[in-house]
Design an enzyme around this catalytic site. Sequence first.
Site, mmCIF file in Angstrom:
data_model
loop_
_atom_site.group_PDB
_atom_site.id
_atom_site.type_symbol
_atom_site.label_atom_id
_atom_site.label_comp_id
_atom_site.label_asym_id
_atom_site.label_seq_id
_atom_site.Cartn_x
_atom_site.Cartn_y
_atom_site.Cartn_z
ATOM 1 C CB SER A 1 -0.870 -0.119 1.206
ATOM 2 O OG SER A 1 -1.505 1.202 1.478
ATOM 3 C CE1 TYR B 1 -4.070 -2.079 4.601
ATOM 4 C CE2 TYR B 1 -3.495 0.274 4.142
ATOM 5 C CZ TYR B 1 -3.864 -1.340 3.760
ATOM 6 O OH TYR B 1 -4.122 -1.382 2.538
#
Length: 341
Positions: free
Chosen positions: A143, A168
């Site tokens: 990501s 995350y």
Amino acid sequence: MKILVTGAAGFIGFHVAKILSEEGHRVIGLDNVNDYYDVNLKYGRLEKLGVSRTNAEQYGLTTTSSLFPDLSFIRISLEDRVQLECIFEKEKFDVVCHLAAQAGVRYSLENPHAYIQSNIEGFMNILECCRYHQISHLVYASSSSVYGLNKKIPFESSDRTDRPASLYAATKKSNELMAHTYSHLFGLPSTGLRFFTVYGPWGRPDMALFIFTKAILSGKPIEVFNLGEMARDFTYIDDICEGVIKILKDPLQKRKENGELYKIYNIGNSRPVKLMDFIQAIERALEMEASKELMPMQPGDVQATWANVDHLIRDYGYQPHTPIQVGVQRFIEWYKSYYRI
């Protein structure tokens, strides 16, 4: 090829599995269909793959698609190591496309354990299965969030990524480090893809495009964070899938000759869009004006993202081409059709 696609009921996984199936590959899709967001949307994606909800709801059941004879779906959690190992032993995959994860930056502040279970433990199980079942290539989702507090833009894959702004992001950086270890120790070819704000039809309800569209159509105000002073490298789903599938098909001959078993790429549009311009594109597509509430920056958020994709262009000829106005219009058309507006 015979390809495992994890996260097949998810936004990107659904699109990748569908395209691979249309191209004639043998695809096995896995997903735990959790309730992080509306499960009806996840089952709707599966139905587009020819997998009925009745079958998809049954844990551990292998269901063959009614639309693609070479596509099957199994509902399992990647934390279920025994079941996952059985699937690898039975199916003997050529390559693995690992797109499953507990997504969402803000939700990681509320439910951190879900991220450790799915993104760390689940990824560990994928790595172990790849190690012991002679997988020729692991392609996995990282990501843009790994860049965290990095102020230098555009982001390059060689930039430092040791200052995550959310759990995350920390789990995604951990995935990259874990993959590197398995490439180094066990010769597992792996490619990590740092996705940049993917959007489009069948997108996630927790993403800005979905949230803004729903609010505007409902006559409710939209929350515009950091007073609108934000920019994102919004990347249309078709452009993302094109890059992912090119990499999946790569026999990796040159990389193996050069000893490059481990690689990381940015995969984005490389054209950041200001948040207010993004909202304006939605307003134009809806032919409605949004009521805006200007808000401060949220915890875990970053002000701007911008992908340098030169390496992906050089190695794979990757070239995103969908303008934001076109991509938003396609999403709005899908949204109105899906929700019958």
